[in-house]
Write an enzyme that holds these catalytic residues in place. Structure first.
Site, PDB file in Angstrom:
ATOM      1  CB  SER A  96      -0.964  -0.030   1.194  1.00 55.38           C
ATOM      2  OG  SER A  96      -1.895   1.020   1.121  1.00 55.38           O
ATOM      3  CG  ASP A 219      -7.665  -2.512  -3.061  1.00 55.58           C
ATOM      4  OD1 ASP A 219      -8.250  -2.012  -2.083  1.00 55.58           O
ATOM      5  OD2 ASP A 219      -6.427  -2.502  -3.190  1.00 55.58           O
ATOM      6  CG  HIS A 247      -5.470  -2.062   0.271  1.00 49.82           C
ATOM      7  ND1 HIS A 247      -5.315  -1.498  -0.983  1.00 49.82           N
ATOM      8  CD2 HIS A 247      -4.636  -1.380   1.101  1.00 49.82           C
ATOM      9  CE1 HIS A 247      -4.436  -0.506  -0.915  1.00 49.82           C
ATOM     10  NE2 HIS A 247      -4.005  -0.415   0.325  1.00 49.82           N
TER      11      HIS A 247
END
Length: 265
Positions: A96, A219, A247
């Site tokens: 991320s 996501d 995610h």
């Protein structure tokens, strides 16, 4: 400053004669989130795990609201660890926001960071009309940050299934919620602002090393279009869309992504 290995709770494992693979956790997480992938990676690589200052078992006494108010502060943690361990030829897997943090570090020390693997990355979570959809209006994210002030536990319980994917196991969702809750609320809010309100699209063209983006088909935080946008704007970049929800592919779909990562490096 405290010893960097202690400060960032640095752990080195795996094949000491192999190339180095550094694993950088995402917002509200810590190095424990890599435990599903770690045993396989250790067979091939020297694996470096760490917690950003303010996360996991890092030294909170070294936390600075100013330094960690931008992603550059977190990139400094990565660079400090690399220099402290005298690492060369480092591949980084970032989850991320750590995909962008690792990208910032790679631009600063391109001679050392040789590959980037980005799991569900986003250079900007905001919608920037007319040509970019990050997925969120500023007002939505401001409400989310306000919720952290009003009801921190409620915020964590709301965000965890959104991030992990509502169809994933209740145990993983609960683990992520617990991880959010175990982070100091003021530190989490500062990191959230640095993550969700920043725009790092301008650095994509400066990423020089080969890059791999692993994007989830479904996501809530980073749409496939974001992955495509990044792949188009980074030189020498591959995009793999994984048939998955959520995610956190490194936790939910590690068996799918590890072979792709090994092949890429």
């Amino acid at each position: 400053m405290n010893n960097i290995k202690i400060r960032n709770n640095v752990k080195v494992s795996g094949n000491k004669n192999g190339p180095t693979l550094m694993l950088a956790h995402g917002f509200g997480c810590d190095q424990n989130m890599w435990r599903f992938m770690q045993p396989i990676l250790e067979k091939h690589y020297q694996v470096v795990l760490f917690d950003y200052v303010g996360s996991g078992k890092s030294l909170l006494t070294d936390y600075s609201t100013e330094k960690y108010g931008t992603l550059e502060g977190y990139a400094e943690d990565i660079i400090d660890i690399i220099h402290e361990l005298k690492l060369t030829n480092v591949s980084i897997i970032g989850h991320s926001v750590s995909s962008i943090i690792a990208s910032i570090a790679s631009i600063k020390i391109p001679e050392i960071i040789t590959n980037l693997i980005m799991i569900c990355p986003s250079p900007c979570f905001l919608n920037v009309p007319p040509d970019y959809e990050g997925g969120f209006e500023r007002s939505d994210l401001e409400e989310l940050v306000e919720l952290m002030d009003k009801n921190y536990i409620g915020w964590a319980n709301y965000l965890a299934p959104l991030v992990m994917g509502s169809s994933q196991s209740p145990e993983l969702i609960a683990e992520l919620s617990g991880s959010f809750c175990s982070t100091d609320p003021l530190i989490a809010k500062n990191f959230a602002k640095a993550t969700f309100f920043s725009d790092y699209r301008h650095i994509l063209k400066d990423i020089a090393c080969p890059s791999l983006i692993l994007q989830s088909e479904s996501d809530s935080l980073a749409d496939v279009q974001v992955g495509k946008y990044m792949a188009e704007n980074i030189n020498n970049c591959e995009l793999e869309v994984i048939n998955a929800e959520g995610h956190c592919l490194h936790m939910t779909n590690h068996e799918d992504i590890v072979p792709i990562i090994l092949r890429f490096i």
